[in-house]
Design a protein around this motif. Structure first.
Motif, PDB file in Angstrom:
ATOM      1  N   CYS A  62       0.715  -1.801 -12.634  1.00 24.94           N
ATOM      2  CA  CYS A  62       0.550  -0.490 -13.256  1.00 24.94           C
ATOM      3  C   CYS A  62      -0.927  -0.214 -13.427  1.00 24.94           C
ATOM      4  N   PHE A  63      -1.429   0.638 -12.571  1.00 25.07           N
ATOM      5  CA  PHE A  63      -2.853   0.981 -12.597  1.00 25.07           C
ATOM      6  C   PHE A  63      -3.153   1.833 -13.827  1.00 25.07           C
ATOM      7  N   LYS A  64      -2.174   2.671 -14.177  1.00 24.92           N
ATOM      8  CA  LYS A  64      -2.362   3.551 -15.342  1.00 24.92           C
ATOM      9  C   LYS A  64      -1.493   3.058 -16.497  1.00 24.92           C
ATOM     10  N   LYS A  65      -1.987   3.290 -17.709  1.00 29.21           N
ATOM     11  CA  LYS A  65      -1.289   2.782 -18.892  1.00 29.21           C
ATOM     12  C   LYS A  65       0.119   3.383 -18.989  1.00 29.21           C
ATOM     13  N   ASP A  66       0.254   4.688 -18.651  1.00 31.09           N
ATOM     14  CA  ASP A  66       1.578   5.310 -18.829  1.00 31.09           C
ATOM     15  C   ASP A  66       2.613   4.792 -17.820  1.00 31.09           C
ATOM     16  N   GLU A  67       2.153   4.231 -16.696  1.00 33.48           N
ATOM     17  CA  GLU A  67       3.109   3.595 -15.764  1.00 33.48           C
ATOM     18  C   GLU A  67       3.698   2.360 -16.441  1.00 33.48           C
ATOM     19  N   TYR A  68       2.815   1.603 -17.062  1.00 35.20           N
ATOM     20  CA  TYR A  68       3.233   0.386 -17.752  1.00 35.20           C
ATOM     21  C   TYR A  68       4.221   0.729 -18.861  1.00 35.20           C
ATOM     22  N   GLY A  98      -6.408   7.102   3.169  1.00 37.78           N
ATOM     23  CA  GLY A  98      -6.314   8.329   2.382  1.00 37.78           C
ATOM     24  C   GLY A  98      -6.966   8.108   1.039  1.00 37.78           C
ATOM     25  N   GLY A  99      -6.418   8.742  -0.005  1.00 41.68           N
ATOM     26  CA  GLY A  99      -6.985   8.579  -1.349  1.00 41.68           C
ATOM     27  C   GLY A  99      -6.218   7.517  -2.125  1.00 41.68           C
ATOM     28  N   GLY A 100      -6.299   7.577  -3.453  1.00 38.14           N
ATOM     29  CA  GLY A 100      -5.531   6.686  -4.331  1.00 38.14           C
ATOM     30  C   GLY A 100      -5.643   5.218  -3.945  1.00 38.14           C
ATOM     31  N   VAL A 101      -4.533   4.512  -4.060  1.00 38.63           N
ATOM     32  CA  VAL A 101      -4.546   3.071  -3.788  1.00 38.63           C
ATOM     33  C   VAL A 101      -4.795   2.810  -2.294  1.00 38.63           C
ATOM     34  N   ASP A 102      -4.345   3.724  -1.455  1.00 37.13           N
ATOM     35  CA  ASP A 102      -4.548   3.608  -0.004  1.00 37.13           C
ATOM     36  C   ASP A 102      -6.048   3.535   0.316  1.00 37.13           C
ATOM     37  N   GLY A 103      -6.802   4.469  -0.266  1.00 39.52           N
ATOM     38  CA  GLY A 103      -8.251   4.482  -0.048  1.00 39.52           C
ATOM     39  C   GLY A 103      -8.886   3.201  -0.571  1.00 39.52           C
ATOM     40  N   ASN A 154       0.848  -1.189   0.000  1.00 36.29           N
ATOM     41  CA  ASN A 154       0.000   0.000   0.000  1.00 36.29           C
ATOM     42  C   ASN A 154       0.886   1.244   0.000  1.00 36.29           C
ATOM     43  N   ALA A 155       0.599   2.178  -0.923  1.00 41.04           N
ATOM     44  CA  ALA A 155       1.310   3.470  -0.923  1.00 41.04           C
ATOM     45  C   ALA A 155       0.566   4.370   0.058  1.00 41.04           C
ATOM     46  N   ALA A 156       0.993   4.313   1.310  1.00 39.60           N
ATOM     47  CA  ALA A 156       0.261   4.960   2.409  1.00 39.60           C
ATOM     48  C   ALA A 156       0.832   6.339   2.719  1.00 39.60           C
ATOM     49  N   ASN A 157       0.274   6.997   3.722  1.00 39.50           N
ATOM     50  CA  ASN A 157       0.895   8.213   4.266  1.00 39.50           C
ATOM     51  C   ASN A 157       1.337   7.907   5.694  1.00 39.50           C
ATOM     52  N   SER A 158       2.069   8.835   6.314  1.00 39.52           N
ATOM     53  CA  SER A 158       2.732   8.477   7.571  1.00 39.52           C
ATOM     54  C   SER A 158       1.767   8.233   8.733  1.00 39.52           C
ATOM     55  N   PRO A 215       2.332  -1.301  -6.056  1.00 37.00           N
ATOM     56  CA  PRO A 215       1.835  -0.229  -6.928  1.00 37.00           C
ATOM     57  C   PRO A 215       3.021   0.696  -7.218  1.00 37.00           C
ATOM     58  N   GLY A 216       2.829   1.688  -8.046  1.00 39.74           N
ATOM     59  CA  GLY A 216       3.905   2.665  -8.291  1.00 39.74           C
ATOM     60  C   GLY A 216       3.945   3.657  -7.135  1.00 39.74           C
ATOM     61  N   ILE A 217       4.702   3.307  -6.111  1.00 42.24           N
ATOM     62  CA  ILE A 217       4.732   4.123  -4.886  1.00 42.24           C
ATOM     63  C   ILE A 217       5.128   5.567  -5.236  1.00 42.24           C
ATOM     64  N   SER A 218       4.428   6.519  -4.683  1.00 48.47           N
ATOM     65  CA  SER A 218       4.673   7.974  -4.841  1.00 48.47           C
ATOM     66  C   SER A 218       4.321   8.535  -6.215  1.00 48.47           C
ATOM     67  N   THR A 219       3.877   7.686  -7.143  1.00 42.68           N
ATOM     68  CA  THR A 219       3.689   8.197  -8.514  1.00 42.68           C
ATOM     69  C   THR A 219       2.306   8.811  -8.751  1.00 42.68           C
ATOM     70  N   GLY A 220       1.470   8.802  -7.725  1.00 37.95           N
ATOM     71  CA  GLY A 220       0.134   9.391  -7.867  1.00 37.95           C
ATOM     72  C   GLY A 220       0.103  10.746  -7.174  1.00 37.95           C
ATOM     73  N   VAL A 221      -0.617  10.798  -6.074  1.00 38.23           N
ATOM     74  CA  VAL A 221      -0.784  12.028  -5.289  1.00 38.23           C
ATOM     75  C   VAL A 221       0.582  12.658  -4.939  1.00 38.23           C
ATOM     76  N   TYR A 222       1.583  11.850  -4.669  1.00 34.51           N
ATOM     77  CA  TYR A 222       2.894  12.368  -4.236  1.00 34.51           C
ATOM     78  C   TYR A 222       3.775  12.865  -5.389  1.00 34.51           C
ATOM     79  N   GLY A 223       3.283  12.715  -6.629  1.00 36.75           N
ATOM     80  CA  GLY A 223       3.863  13.438  -7.764  1.00 36.75           C
ATOM     81  C   GLY A 223       5.227  13.012  -8.295  1.00 36.75           C
TER      82      GLY A 223
HETATM   83  N1  AR6 Z   1      -6.229   0.795  -7.356  1.00 35.49           N
HETATM   84  C1  AR6 Z   1      -4.979   0.425  -7.668  1.00 35.49           C
HETATM   85  N2  AR6 Z   1      -3.961   1.287  -7.843  1.00 35.49           N
HETATM   86  C2  AR6 Z   1      -4.221   2.598  -7.722  1.00 35.49           C
HETATM   87  C3  AR6 Z   1      -5.511   3.071  -7.392  1.00 35.49           C
HETATM   88  C4  AR6 Z   1      -6.551   2.110  -7.209  1.00 35.49           C
HETATM   89  N3  AR6 Z   1      -7.783   2.459  -6.931  1.00 35.49           N
HETATM   90  N4  AR6 Z   1      -5.454   4.411  -7.326  1.00 35.49           N
HETATM   91  C5  AR6 Z   1      -4.186   4.758  -7.602  1.00 35.49           C
HETATM   92  N5  AR6 Z   1      -3.431   3.669  -7.838  1.00 35.49           N
HETATM   93  P1  AR6 Z   1      -1.256   7.008  -5.030  1.00 35.49           P
HETATM   94  P2  AR6 Z   1       1.173   8.045  -3.708  1.00 35.49           P
HETATM   95  C6  AR6 Z   1      -1.997   3.566  -8.149  1.00 35.49           C
HETATM   96  O1  AR6 Z   1      -1.713   8.364  -5.416  1.00 35.49           O
HETATM   97  O2  AR6 Z   1       1.526   8.815  -4.941  1.00 35.49           O
HETATM   98  C7  AR6 Z   1      -2.922   8.643  -0.631  1.00 35.49           C
HETATM   99  O3  AR6 Z   1      -3.899   9.593  -0.305  1.00 35.49           O
HETATM  100  C8  AR6 Z   1      -1.430   4.745  -8.903  1.00 35.49           C
HETATM  101  O4  AR6 Z   1      -1.651   4.598 -10.287  1.00 35.49           O
HETATM  102  O5  AR6 Z   1      -2.276   6.079  -4.487  1.00 35.49           O
HETATM  103  O6  AR6 Z   1       2.238   7.215  -3.083  1.00 35.49           O
HETATM  104  C9  AR6 Z   1      -2.119   8.205   0.593  1.00 35.49           C
HETATM  105  O7  AR6 Z   1      -2.894   8.183   1.764  1.00 35.49           O
HETATM  106  C10 AR6 Z   1       0.032   4.643  -8.528  1.00 35.49           C
HETATM  107  O8  AR6 Z   1       0.669   3.630  -9.272  1.00 35.49           O
HETATM  108  O9  AR6 Z   1      -0.093   7.062  -3.895  1.00 35.49           O
HETATM  109  C11 AR6 Z   1      -1.040   9.246   0.652  1.00 35.49           C
HETATM  110  O10 AR6 Z   1      -1.498  10.410   1.329  1.00 35.49           O
HETATM  111  C12 AR6 Z   1       0.013   4.165  -7.114  1.00 35.49           C
HETATM  112  O11 AR6 Z   1      -1.288   3.592  -6.921  1.00 35.49           O
HETATM  113  C13 AR6 Z   1      -0.759   9.564  -0.792  1.00 35.49           C
HETATM  114  O12 AR6 Z   1      -1.976   9.244  -1.501  1.00 35.49           O
HETATM  115  C14 AR6 Z   1       0.281   5.230  -6.072  1.00 35.49           C
HETATM  116  O13 AR6 Z   1      -0.524   6.364  -6.262  1.00 35.49           O
HETATM  117  C15 AR6 Z   1       0.346   8.692  -1.342  1.00 35.49           C
HETATM  118  O14 AR6 Z   1       0.623   9.101  -2.653  1.00 35.49           O
END
Ligand code: AR6
Length: 327
Positions: free
Chosen positions: A310-316, A186-191, A177-181, A270-278
């Motif tokens: 790779c959840f998104k095509k461009d990650e792949y 949270g959002g993204g994969v964490d949610g 899980n790409a979590a926060n501290s 998952p691609g850690i940090s590649t979503g919300v964390y930019g």
């Molecule tokens: N299912 C599978 N993979 C996903 C999903 C999903 N529903 N949504 C995103 N990904 P991110 P980060 C992939 O943003 O950048 C959270 O709020 C996404 O394509 O989830 O590490 C946490 O609580 C990418 O490959 O995580 C933190 O606050 C990967 O998951 C913060 O976002 C990570 O994207 C962490 O940001």
């Protein structure tokens, strides 16, 4: 989840067949790009460790056979039985199941546990047998004679497989899980992971006291049945400084360390940090591959099936570009 590391680390025969089910599932998921090596890793390890499969048979009249559970029988020495087979012209294949649950996906039939290695021995020299089909009702795998030969020459080793799918679609001992501290969701994969696992995950996470960037912590997977554990790691918020890459690499390495310490044979990232964390995708893919390669280099005897999801095509596409450049 009050479980000690040694209990978690046990690799019983049942775990081996489950691992095989996962590898076959992911092989189907990978489609045209899928490699057979994760399946081969499981089969080779299974053959070397008395992995058992369930073989359907016709219950013989008048012979005493011991019932172990519904539809499962132990065959005593000297019992004469007919294994079921599937006709393929003038040849046949033998259906086998990795578990009672797999067998029940179709009709209920009497089965008996037999070591896979023993079964292969029985049929090796019978020309009319084309091989075994594992789990014929669902995502099956044909263990043909040709594949058996390839398997004999195969040396198990850790494998990296890039998949165009989210971690929740992959079957693995541990999903990351790409979590926060805070580790409180949270959002993204964490949610998505917290929603799928249910409230009990949050309860366990509350007891962990958070997690530093670059570190990882493990919990149960609760309602996520495709995994046994969730490894929560906190990637860096991208800043463009050198520190980012060190922290991101550390997420991969610490997650692999935790997976290994808990007896996992497969892990999905998952691609850690590649979503919300930019974190830019190409840079993140580069850092993750280097980190995993370094970990594999320092664990040459470990056999771990590593799925990069790779959840998104461009990650792949980022991973594919990098891997083709390396070749
Ligand atoms: N299912 C599978 N993979 C996903 C999903 C999903 N529903 N949504 C995103 N990904 P991110 P980060 C992939 O943003 O950048 C959270 O709020 C996404 O394509 O989830 O590490 C946490 O609580 C990418 O490959 O995580 C933190 O606050 C990967 O998951 C913060 O976002 C990570 O994207 C962490 O940001």
């Amino acid at each position: 989840m009050a479980v000690t590391v040694t209990e978690r680390g046990k690799m019983g025969k049942e775990r081996l067949t489950k691992e095989l089910e996962k590898a076959v599932f992911n092989w189907y998921l990978g489609g045209d790009d899928a490699s057979l090596e994760p399946v081969f890793n499981c089969l080779r390890e299974g053959l070397a460790n008395e992995m058992e499969v369930l073989v359907p048979f016709a219950v013989p009249d008048g012979q005493e056979i011991k019932q172990l559970e519904d539809d499962v029988y132990a065959l005593g020495e000297g019992t004469q039985v007919n294994f079921m087979h599937i006709d393929e012209g003038d040849r046949f294949i033998v259906p086998v199941f990795t578990s009672v649950a797999e067998m029940r996906k179709g009709e209920n039939i009497a089965v008996t546990p037999i070591q896979l290695a023993v079964l292969l021995d029985i049929f090796q020299n019978r020309n009319e047998c084309n091989g075994l089909v594992i789990n014929p009702w669902g995502k099956n795998f044909l263990l043909s004679k040709k594949i058996q030969e390839m398997l004999e020459a195969y040396i198990p080793q850790s494998r990296i497989q890039v998949l165009q799918n989210g971690v929740l679609n992959v079957h693995a001992d541990a999903i990351v899980n790409a979590a926060n501290s805070s580790l409180l969701g949270g959002g993204g994969v964490d949610g998505a992971i917290h929603r799928a696992a249910g409230k009990a995950l949050l309860e366990e996470c509350r007891k962990l006291g958070g997690c530093e960037t670059g570190e990882a912590k493990i919990t149960g997977a609760y309602d996520i049945k495709s995994a046994d554990y969730i490894i929560h790691t906190v990637g860096p918020v991208y800043s463009g400084k050198d520190e980012d890459a060190k922290q991101l690499a550390s997420c991969y390495i610490k997650s692999l360390d935790l997976a290994l310490a808990n007896g996992c044979r497969s892990i999905a990232f998952p691609g850690i940090s590649t979503g919300v964390y930019g974190y830019p995708l190409d840079e993140a893919a580069d850092v993750s591959l280097d980190a995993i390669a370094a970990w594999l280099g320092s664990h040459p005897d470990v056999v771990m099936n590593i799925y990069l999801c790779c959840f998104k095509k461009d990650e792949y596409e980022s991973y594919m570009r990098l891997l083709s450049e390396e070749e």
